[in-house]
Design a protein around this motif. Sequence first.
Motif, PDB file in Angstrom:
ATOM      1  N   ALA A   1     -71.732  -7.749  11.691  1.00  0.00           N
ATOM      2  CA  ALA A   1     -72.030  -8.131  13.594  1.00  0.00           C
ATOM      3  C   ALA A   1     -70.935  -9.403  14.004  1.00  0.00           C
ATOM      4  O   ALA A   1     -71.323  -9.823  13.350  1.00  0.00           O
ATOM      5  N   ALA A   2     -70.364  -9.395  14.751  1.00  0.00           N
ATOM      6  CA  ALA A   2     -69.201 -10.264  15.381  1.00  0.00           C
ATOM      7  C   ALA A   2     -70.566 -11.286  15.924  1.00  0.00           C
ATOM      8  O   ALA A   2     -71.152 -10.795  17.174  1.00  0.00           O
ATOM      9  N   THR A   3     -70.655 -12.119  15.773  1.00  0.00           N
ATOM     10  CA  THR A   3     -70.868 -13.785  16.562  1.00  0.00           C
ATOM     11  C   THR A   3     -69.943 -14.633  17.581  1.00  0.00           C
ATOM     12  O   THR A   3     -68.868 -13.985  17.172  1.00  0.00           O
ATOM     13  N   GLU A   4     -69.899 -14.788  18.268  1.00  0.00           N
ATOM     14  CA  GLU A   4     -69.275 -15.987  18.850  1.00  0.00           C
ATOM     15  C   GLU A   4     -68.921 -17.106  18.216  1.00  0.00           C
ATOM     16  O   GLU A   4     -67.477 -16.897  18.583  1.00  0.00           O
ATOM     17  N   ALA A   5     -69.761 -17.209  17.241  1.00  0.00           N
ATOM     18  CA  ALA A   5     -68.891 -18.599  16.251  1.00  0.00           C
ATOM     19  C   ALA A   5     -67.591 -17.779  15.849  1.00  0.00           C
ATOM     20  O   ALA A   5     -66.698 -18.151  15.369  1.00  0.00           O
ATOM     21  N   MET A   6     -67.880 -16.051  14.908  1.00  0.00           N
ATOM     22  CA  MET A   6     -66.015 -15.622  14.642  1.00  0.00           C
ATOM     23  C   MET A   6     -65.657 -15.175  15.276  1.00  0.00           C
ATOM     24  O   MET A   6     -64.630 -15.319  14.859  1.00  0.00           O
ATOM     25  N   ALA A   7     -65.956 -14.757  16.474  1.00  0.00           N
ATOM     26  CA  ALA A   7     -64.866 -15.207  18.010  1.00  0.00           C
ATOM     27  C   ALA A   7     -63.851 -16.228  17.828  1.00  0.00           C
ATOM     28  O   ALA A   7     -62.390 -16.511  17.359  1.00  0.00           O
ATOM     29  N   LYS A   8     -64.602 -17.722  17.549  1.00  0.00           N
ATOM     30  CA  LYS A   8     -63.711 -18.369  17.652  1.00  0.00           C
ATOM     31  C   LYS A   8     -63.042 -18.838  16.712  1.00  0.00           C
ATOM     32  O   LYS A   8     -61.708 -19.117  16.506  1.00  0.00           O
ATOM     33  N   ASP A   9     -63.602 -18.533  15.364  1.00  0.00           N
ATOM     34  CA  ASP A   9     -62.987 -18.658  14.105  1.00  0.00           C
ATOM     35  C   ASP A   9     -62.195 -18.242  13.911  1.00  0.00           C
ATOM     36  O   ASP A   9     -60.869 -18.010  13.343  1.00  0.00           O
ATOM     37  N   MET A  10     -61.650 -16.340  14.366  1.00  0.00           N
ATOM     38  CA  MET A  10     -61.195 -15.673  14.746  1.00  0.00           C
ATOM     39  C   MET A  10     -59.551 -15.895  15.259  1.00  0.00           C
ATOM     40  O   MET A  10     -58.515 -15.367  14.787  1.00  0.00           O
ATOM     41  N   ALA A  11     -59.922 -16.690  16.490  1.00  0.00           N
ATOM     42  CA  ALA A  11     -59.019 -17.230  17.596  1.00  0.00           C
ATOM     43  C   ALA A  11     -57.867 -18.261  16.996  1.00  0.00           C
ATOM     44  O   ALA A  11     -57.012 -18.090  16.724  1.00  0.00           O
ATOM     45  N   LYS A  12     -58.623 -19.001  15.548  1.00  0.00           N
ATOM     46  CA  LYS A  12     -58.082 -19.939  15.022  1.00  0.00           C
ATOM     47  C   LYS A  12     -56.777 -19.277  13.588  1.00  0.00           C
ATOM     48  O   LYS A  12     -56.220 -19.933  13.524  1.00  0.00           O
ATOM     49  N   ILE A  13     -57.886 -18.698  12.709  1.00  0.00           N
ATOM     50  CA  ILE A  13     -56.898 -17.787  11.844  1.00  0.00           C
ATOM     51  C   ILE A  13     -55.845 -17.062  12.739  1.00  0.00           C
ATOM     52  O   ILE A  13     -54.930 -16.863  12.128  1.00  0.00           O
ATOM     53  N   LEU A  14     -56.255 -16.083  13.709  1.00  0.00           N
ATOM     54  CA  LEU A  14     -54.807 -15.479  14.131  1.00  0.00           C
ATOM     55  C   LEU A  14     -53.690 -16.402  14.360  1.00  0.00           C
ATOM     56  O   LEU A  14     -52.035 -15.930  14.679  1.00  0.00           O
ATOM     57  N   ASP A  15     -54.112 -17.430  15.108  1.00  0.00           N
ATOM     58  CA  ASP A  15     -52.996 -18.544  15.822  1.00  0.00           C
ATOM     59  C   ASP A  15     -52.524 -19.074  14.786  1.00  0.00           C
ATOM     60  O   ASP A  15     -50.977 -19.248  14.587  1.00  0.00           O
ATOM     61  N   ASP A  16     -53.154 -19.167  13.991  1.00  0.00           N
ATOM     62  CA  ASP A  16     -52.387 -19.641  12.542  1.00  0.00           C
ATOM     63  C   ASP A  16     -51.169 -18.950  12.355  1.00  0.00           C
ATOM     64  O   ASP A  16     -50.131 -19.605  11.561  1.00  0.00           O
ATOM     65  N   PHE A  17     -51.940 -17.717  11.655  1.00  0.00           N
ATOM     66  CA  PHE A  17     -51.413 -16.567  11.488  1.00  0.00           C
ATOM     67  C   PHE A  17     -49.694 -16.384  11.942  1.00  0.00           C
ATOM     68  O   PHE A  17     -48.691 -16.392  11.637  1.00  0.00           O
ATOM     69  N   GLU A  18     -50.085 -16.293  13.622  1.00  0.00           N
ATOM     70  CA  GLU A  18     -48.912 -15.997  14.208  1.00  0.00           C
ATOM     71  C   GLU A  18     -47.641 -17.599  14.162  1.00  0.00           C
ATOM     72  O   GLU A  18     -46.892 -17.137  14.073  1.00  0.00           O
TER      73      GLU A  18
END
Length: 265
Positions: A37-54
């Motif tokens: 289940a998704a948390t606010e912390a997960m969303a913030k982690d995902m943002a950084k991971i996806l930015d780095d991926f791009e």
Amino acid sequence: MSTTANVQETSVDSEVLTEIRGNVLIITMNRPAAKNAATEAMAKDMAKILDDFEANDELFVAVLTGAAQTFCSGMDLKGFVRGERPSVEGRGFLAITEQPPTKPIIAAVEGYALAGGFETMLACDLVVAAETAKFGIPEVKRGLAAAAGGLLTLPSRTHRAIAMEMALTGDIYSAEFGHAHGFVNQLVPEGEAVEAALKLAEKIAANGPLAVRASKRVIVESSEWDESEKFAKQSEILDPIFTSKDAKEGASAFAEKRAPQWTGS
């Protein structure tokens, strides 16, 4: 296994894990006790991971999955009661539903992909699912609505009537249903979704990265183009591909019967 600049493999106690295999990034949602289940912390982690991926020119494709044979059961309701939202402003649920990467991303689904988890799956370009996977947007059963893209995206990934049924009943649907109605690309035996998604990712990663990204962009954006302007708008995106170094390399490699060496330029 080596890592490349920016994206780092994460420790096993992180809520979002990353791993690199060649030119492919594997992202794993990692809250197994809560069915991811998704948390606010997960969303913030995902943002950084996806930015780095791009930003990483050595990574061509991503595979998104969940730990412990579950994709994602949606929003963490305990966090919601506390006033938390697992979203990032302007980017949506888990930082992906409103602004997916420009590079291809494949969902590898085991177990449940429900509510925001299902909408996260829909934000991916391709879906590989276990035959035992389950899908649904059950928000209406909780007095909510599928506001993370399900009501907007699902009709274009299947038939309007199917999207309406799923949204209004809130029922759970089988993997076979998803495959039959077009929002699942491949069905595989239970436990094999990640490896099958990696095989698909490797096929994509073997192609010219500029051409792949441009092709995705045309498919995504062209639904908003007027009929009279479609080819002109397509040309704006694709013409630079035909004059790129990678295009020349692809032709040379074919003539010389060797694997191309892409530079992304």
